[in-house]
Design a protein around this motif. Structure first.
Motif, PDB file in Angstrom:
ATOM      1  N   LEU A  99     -48.709 -12.864  12.774  1.00  0.00           N
ATOM      2  CA  LEU A  99     -47.901 -13.935  12.195  1.00  0.00           C
ATOM      3  C   LEU A  99     -46.520 -13.440  11.771  1.00  0.00           C
ATOM      4  O   LEU A  99     -45.589 -14.229  11.622  1.00  0.00           O
ATOM      5  CB  LEU A  99     -48.621 -14.550  10.984  1.00  0.00           C
ATOM      6  CG  LEU A  99     -49.899 -15.333  11.285  1.00  0.00           C
ATOM      7  CD1 LEU A  99     -50.555 -15.802   9.994  1.00  0.00           C
ATOM      8  CD2 LEU A  99     -49.606 -16.529  12.194  1.00  0.00           C
ATOM      9  N   GLY A 100     -46.396 -12.135  11.576  1.00  0.00           N
ATOM     10  CA  GLY A 100     -45.125 -11.584  11.115  1.00  0.00           C
ATOM     11  C   GLY A 100     -45.001 -11.669   9.602  1.00  0.00           C
ATOM     12  O   GLY A 100     -45.634 -12.516   8.954  1.00  0.00           O
ATOM     13  N   GLY A 144     -41.862  -7.528  10.484  1.00  0.00           N
ATOM     14  CA  GLY A 144     -43.300  -7.394  10.263  1.00  0.00           C
ATOM     15  C   GLY A 144     -43.676  -5.931  10.297  1.00  0.00           C
ATOM     16  O   GLY A 144     -42.842  -5.059  10.060  1.00  0.00           O
ATOM     17  N   GLY A 145     -44.935  -5.662  10.594  1.00  0.00           N
ATOM     18  CA  GLY A 145     -45.390  -4.281  10.567  1.00  0.00           C
ATOM     19  C   GLY A 145     -46.310  -3.954  11.723  1.00  0.00           C
ATOM     20  O   GLY A 145     -46.501  -4.752  12.637  1.00  0.00           O
ATOM     21  N   LEU A 172     -44.857  -1.182   7.068  1.00  0.00           N
ATOM     22  CA  LEU A 172     -43.598  -1.909   7.214  1.00  0.00           C
ATOM     23  C   LEU A 172     -42.457  -0.950   7.536  1.00  0.00           C
ATOM     24  O   LEU A 172     -41.470  -1.333   8.156  1.00  0.00           O
ATOM     25  CB  LEU A 172     -43.278  -2.676   5.929  1.00  0.00           C
ATOM     26  CG  LEU A 172     -44.271  -3.774   5.537  1.00  0.00           C
ATOM     27  CD1 LEU A 172     -43.918  -4.340   4.167  1.00  0.00           C
ATOM     28  CD2 LEU A 172     -44.295  -4.882   6.580  1.00  0.00           C
ATOM     29  N   ALA A 173     -42.593   0.290   7.081  1.00  0.00           N
ATOM     30  CA  ALA A 173     -41.553   1.295   7.322  1.00  0.00           C
ATOM     31  C   ALA A 173     -42.149   2.676   7.116  1.00  0.00           C
ATOM     32  O   ALA A 173     -43.152   2.844   6.416  1.00  0.00           O
ATOM     33  CB  ALA A 173     -40.367   1.081   6.384  1.00  0.00           C
ATOM     34  N   TRP A 174     -41.503   3.659   7.724  1.00  0.00           N
ATOM     35  CA  TRP A 174     -41.801   5.066   7.491  1.00  0.00           C
ATOM     36  C   TRP A 174     -40.565   5.747   6.917  1.00  0.00           C
ATOM     37  O   TRP A 174     -39.429   5.404   7.264  1.00  0.00           O
ATOM     38  CB  TRP A 174     -42.135   5.772   8.805  1.00  0.00           C
ATOM     39  CG  TRP A 174     -43.542   5.636   9.286  1.00  0.00           C
ATOM     40  CD1 TRP A 174     -44.593   5.033   8.663  1.00  0.00           C
ATOM     41  CD2 TRP A 174     -44.048   6.138  10.535  1.00  0.00           C
ATOM     42  NE1 TRP A 174     -45.724   5.116   9.440  1.00  0.00           N
ATOM     43  CE2 TRP A 174     -45.419   5.797  10.590  1.00  0.00           C
ATOM     44  CE3 TRP A 174     -43.484   6.829  11.604  1.00  0.00           C
ATOM     45  CZ2 TRP A 174     -46.224   6.142  11.682  1.00  0.00           C
ATOM     46  CZ3 TRP A 174     -44.279   7.169  12.682  1.00  0.00           C
ATOM     47  CH2 TRP A 174     -45.639   6.828  12.718  1.00  0.00           C
ATOM     48  N   ALA A 175     -40.800   6.735   6.073  1.00  0.00           N
ATOM     49  CA  ALA A 175     -39.750   7.655   5.637  1.00  0.00           C
ATOM     50  C   ALA A 175     -40.201   9.049   6.058  1.00  0.00           C
ATOM     51  O   ALA A 175     -41.296   9.479   5.693  1.00  0.00           O
ATOM     52  CB  ALA A 175     -39.545   7.582   4.130  1.00  0.00           C
ATOM     53  N   ARG A 195     -49.937 -19.490   5.989  1.00  0.00           N
ATOM     54  CA  ARG A 195     -51.346 -19.150   6.180  1.00  0.00           C
ATOM     55  C   ARG A 195     -51.710 -17.805   5.556  1.00  0.00           C
ATOM     56  O   ARG A 195     -52.892 -17.486   5.416  1.00  0.00           O
ATOM     57  CB  ARG A 195     -51.677 -19.146   7.674  1.00  0.00           C
ATOM     58  CG  ARG A 195     -51.761 -20.533   8.300  1.00  0.00           C
ATOM     59  CD  ARG A 195     -51.857 -20.467   9.808  1.00  0.00           C
ATOM     60  NE  ARG A 195     -50.573 -20.113  10.414  1.00  0.00           N
ATOM     61  CZ  ARG A 195     -50.373 -20.034  11.733  1.00  0.00           C
ATOM     62  NH1 ARG A 195     -51.388 -20.265  12.571  1.00  0.00           N
ATOM     63  NH2 ARG A 195     -49.182 -19.726  12.211  1.00  0.00           N
ATOM     64  N   LEU A 196     -50.712 -17.024   5.164  1.00  0.00           N
ATOM     65  CA  LEU A 196     -50.990 -15.722   4.549  1.00  0.00           C
ATOM     66  C   LEU A 196     -51.093 -15.795   3.030  1.00  0.00           C
ATOM     67  O   LEU A 196     -51.423 -14.797   2.387  1.00  0.00           O
ATOM     68  CB  LEU A 196     -49.886 -14.727   4.926  1.00  0.00           C
ATOM     69  CG  LEU A 196     -49.746 -14.388   6.412  1.00  0.00           C
ATOM     70  CD1 LEU A 196     -48.567 -13.453   6.625  1.00  0.00           C
ATOM     71  CD2 LEU A 196     -51.029 -13.771   6.942  1.00  0.00           C
ATOM     72  N   ALA A 197     -50.824 -16.957   2.459  1.00  0.00           N
ATOM     73  CA  ALA A 197     -50.773 -17.070   0.998  1.00  0.00           C
ATOM     74  C   ALA A 197     -52.099 -16.711   0.335  1.00  0.00           C
ATOM     75  O   ALA A 197     -52.123 -16.206  -0.793  1.00  0.00           O
ATOM     76  CB  ALA A 197     -50.344 -18.477   0.597  1.00  0.00           C
TER      77      ALA A 197
END
Length: 212
Positions: A99-100, A144-145, A172-175, A195-197
């Motif tokens: 869904l993003g 998104g991830g 969601l991200a890498w460091a 729908r993610l709520a």
């Protein structure tokens, strides 16, 4: 004499009352002990993270130790969802991915009253082609991830993952290649799918699991 004595008694009472009031005022002006200062958060850690639009970002300052032997030097910034079994938690993670989840995520290193931006990257994967690492812009905007794995041994040591529990991680991200120290994370979910709520999710910051 009687009137003079009575006047002296009244004067003494007034003066004693003034002195007492002055003492009380002085004692009230003394500040009490200050509230205890939070020592901060140590990686790995989790925070409740409802998957709804946020008017202001969630900001967490934390201390980053060196990775353990079971972890890679890459720091995972993302979401964890749980389920009654592995399949249910995996399906919840896949739903978020499909869904993003438009989000802004930024990371800064705190040094001597300075906030130094840390470059973040994301993994792009297209069916039939090798996955590639792409930089995330300075604003930290991601659409998104991707499904990912973290160092479960450190989570268990920190009491954040019980034996037999079922979790799925969505990065969601890498460091990459961070030095131990103090950092500041900001994350703001922008316009998620309605729908993610109802999805019970957590912010998760942990080292990525070392590839075998």
């Amino acid at each position: 004499m009687f009137r003079q004595g009575r006047w002296l008694v009244c004067l003494a009472l007034v003066l004693s009352g003034s002195l007492l009031s002055g003492c009380q005022a002085s004692s009230e002006a003394i500040p009490g002990p200050s509230a205890p200062v939070e020592n901060g958060t140590l990686v790995p850690f989790v925070r409740p993270l409802p998957l709804v639009a946020m008017t202001t970002p969630m900001v967490v300052e934390f201390d980053l130790p060196s990775p353990e032997e079971s972890a890679s030097p890459t720091l995972f910034l993302g979401i964890r969802v749980s389920g009654e079994d592995g399949l249910k938690s995996l399906n919840a993670g896949r739903e978020i991915r499909n869904l993003g989840l438009p989000t802004e995520v930024t990371l800064e290193r705190l040094e001597a009253q300075q906030r130094i931006p840390v470059p973040l990257v994301r993994v792009e994967s297209v069916a039939g082609t090798p996955a590639r690492i792409e930089p995330i812009g300075p604003a930290g905007r991601v659409a998104g991830g991707w499904l990912d794995d973290v160092d479960h041994r450190s989570l268990q040591s920190a009491g954040l993952e019980a034996p037999g529990s079922h979790h799925t991680q969505l990065a969601l991200a890498w460091a990459q290649e961070l030095q131990p120290g103090r950092y500041r994370l900001s994350i703001q979910i922008l316009k998620p799918d309605d729908r993610l709520a109802s999805t019970q999710a957590e912010l998760l910051v942990a080292y990525v699991n070392k590839s075998k």
